[in-house]
Design a protein around this motif. Structure first.
Motif, PDB file in Angstrom:
ATOM      1  N   ASN A  59       0.829  -1.210   0.000  1.00  0.00           N
ATOM      2  CA  ASN A  59       0.000   0.000   0.000  1.00  0.00           C
ATOM      3  C   ASN A  59       0.861   1.257   0.000  1.00  0.00           C
ATOM      4  O   ASN A  59       0.554   2.234  -0.690  1.00  0.00           O
ATOM      5  N   THR A  60       1.930   1.225   0.774  1.00  0.00           N
ATOM      6  CA  THR A  60       2.832   2.388   0.810  1.00  0.00           C
ATOM      7  C   THR A  60       3.452   2.635  -0.550  1.00  0.00           C
ATOM      8  O   THR A  60       3.519   3.780  -1.030  1.00  0.00           O
ATOM      9  N   LYS A  61       3.921   1.560  -1.179  1.00  0.00           N
ATOM     10  CA  LYS A  61       4.509   1.706  -2.515  1.00  0.00           C
ATOM     11  C   LYS A  61       3.485   2.225  -3.521  1.00  0.00           C
ATOM     12  O   LYS A  61       3.807   3.058  -4.386  1.00  0.00           O
ATOM     13  N   GLN A  62       2.237   1.730  -3.372  1.00  0.00           N
ATOM     14  CA  GLN A  62       1.193   2.182  -4.294  1.00  0.00           C
ATOM     15  C   GLN A  62       0.911   3.675  -4.097  1.00  0.00           C
ATOM     16  O   GLN A  62       0.766   4.422  -5.068  1.00  0.00           O
ATOM     17  N   LEU A  63       0.855   4.110  -2.821  1.00  0.00           N
ATOM     18  CA  LEU A  63       0.640   5.532  -2.545  1.00  0.00           C
ATOM     19  C   LEU A  63       1.798   6.384  -3.047  1.00  0.00           C
ATOM     20  O   LEU A  63       1.596   7.477  -3.592  1.00  0.00           O
TER      21      LEU A  63
ATOM     22  N   GLN B  91       3.003  10.003  -9.626  1.00  0.00           N
ATOM     23  CA  GLN B  91       2.230  10.294 -10.829  1.00  0.00           C
ATOM     24  C   GLN B  91       1.590  11.681 -10.749  1.00  0.00           C
ATOM     25  O   GLN B  91       1.586  12.438 -11.722  1.00  0.00           O
ATOM     26  N   ILE B  92       1.047  12.001  -9.565  1.00  0.00           N
ATOM     27  CA  ILE B  92       0.433  13.320  -9.391  1.00  0.00           C
ATOM     28  C   ILE B  92       1.470  14.427  -9.535  1.00  0.00           C
ATOM     29  O   ILE B  92       1.222  15.455 -10.167  1.00  0.00           O
TER      30      ILE B  92
END
Length: 355
Positions: free
Chosen positions: A81-85, A91-92
């Motif tokens: 989850n941390t890596k995904q965030l 990306q943002i």
């Protein structure tokens, strides 16, 4: 777009990869499965009297094994989850950089267009045909009202110069009106010219004038100004009136900028001694006016400095007196209007009731 090593945030503690936690979770699962299988054989192959005792003895260790596997699984999901965030944040950030670059490119293009409008509009002002000049004014108006604000000061200066060059030429009334309107629109948008204007009208040929805003200072000389136009001045501290005639206006402040003016049928809300001395007043209402500053000094064998106020129809209501220095007898200079009594005729009132 990858970050360089010196741009990446430095972790505060040891970091374990998601793959490591996943491997630990799988290994823990198989170890726990193997141990549970062996313990199950050990428990159920023993004497019946020892089954319950062996099961209770192994329970804490079994719970610890299950907790270990659960912990590894949760840690693995947390790292994922941390890596995904972090990936989403990257990306943002990348999209924000792209938007910022696009915005800068658009701003540069807008500035280029405004610069072209400024040059084209300025060139058109030099044309002979009135329609061409009006088109130039429209182009400069687009520059001064643009949200970007680039070159707005330069365009305001050019328009202010055009106002000063055409205000007294009746043949160029349309050009003057267009330039004046453009300058006022620029002022409404927060634009300001650095020009100082002086609009002088010949004595004996006074005419009604229009409010000019958005310039550093403007002086009207020998002009006629009514209440409709006076309220259109946005900042009266930037306006000076010399030898002007006012009709029906409400004066509240800006006293120093009135010199040798005539105020007729005006409402005076604030005043100073200099304001009363330097200007003439006819039929003006001074009810409730606030007087500030020192009283005038009367010299020996000379008329009172406020002599010009007497016998000119200036007045104030008795129930709304002038506020200020209590030592000044205002009735010496202004007419005090006493409220008219309201009389009722008892006989007429009785007849009216009976009817």
């Amino acid at each position: 777009m990858q970050e360089s090593n010196h741009e990446r945030p430095v972790p505060e503690g040891p970091q374990i990869k998601a793959e490591t936690w996943f491997a630990l979770a799988i290994a823990g699962f198989f170890i726990t499965l193997t141990v549970f299988s062996g313990v199950a054989i050990w428990v159920f192959t023993g004497e019946p009297s020892l089954v319950l005792q062996r099961a209770q003895a192994f329970t804490p260790f079994g719970g610890a094994l299950i907790a270990t596997v659960t912990f590894c699984t949760i840690a693995w999901r947390g790292v994922l989850n941390t890596k995904q965030l972090e990936y989403q944040a990257e990306q943002i950030r990348h999209q924000a950089e792209q938007l910022g670059q696009t915005r800068r490119q658009n701003d540069a293009k807008d500035d280029e267009n405004l610069a072209k409008l400024l040059m084209d509009g300025t060139k058109l002002l030099g044309e002979e045909r009135e329609s061409h000049v009006l088109a130039g004014v429209a182009a400069l108006q687009a520059v001064v009202t643009s949200p970007r604000g680039a070159f707005s000061s330069q365009a305001m200066d050019i328009l202010a110069d055009l106002v000063e060059a055409t205000y007294s030429d009746l043949a160029k009334a349309k050009i003057f009106d267009a330039a004046r309107e453009a300058v006022n629109l620029g002022a409404a948008a927060g634009r300001m010219s650095t020009r100082t204007l002086r609009l002088t009208f010949a004595d004996g040929n006074k005419r009604w004038v229009y409010a000019i805003n958005g310039v550093a200072r403007v002086t009207y000389q020998s002009a006629e100004i009514d209440d409709m136009e006076y309220v259109r001045f946005v900042d009266l501290n930037r306006v000076r009136f010399e030898g002007c005639e006012f009709t029906g206006v409400t004066v509240d402040g800006n006293h120093r900028n009135f010199v040798d003016c005539i105020l007729s049928s005006c409402e005076i809300r604030t005043m100073t001694s200099g304001f009363l001395i330097k200007n003439a007043f006819d039929n003006c209402d001074f009810s409730g006016a606030r007087f500030t500053g020192p009283r005038p000094v009367r010299k020996k064998d000379r008329p009172h400095p406020w002599q010009n106020l007497r016998d000119r129809g200036n007045w104030f209501r008795q129930e709304n007196p002038i506020i200020g220095d209590a030592r000044i007898v205002w009735e010496d200079f202004f007419e005090q209007v006493v409220p008219m009594p309201v009389d009722y005729d008892p006989i007429e009132q009785e007849d009216l009731t009976s009817a």
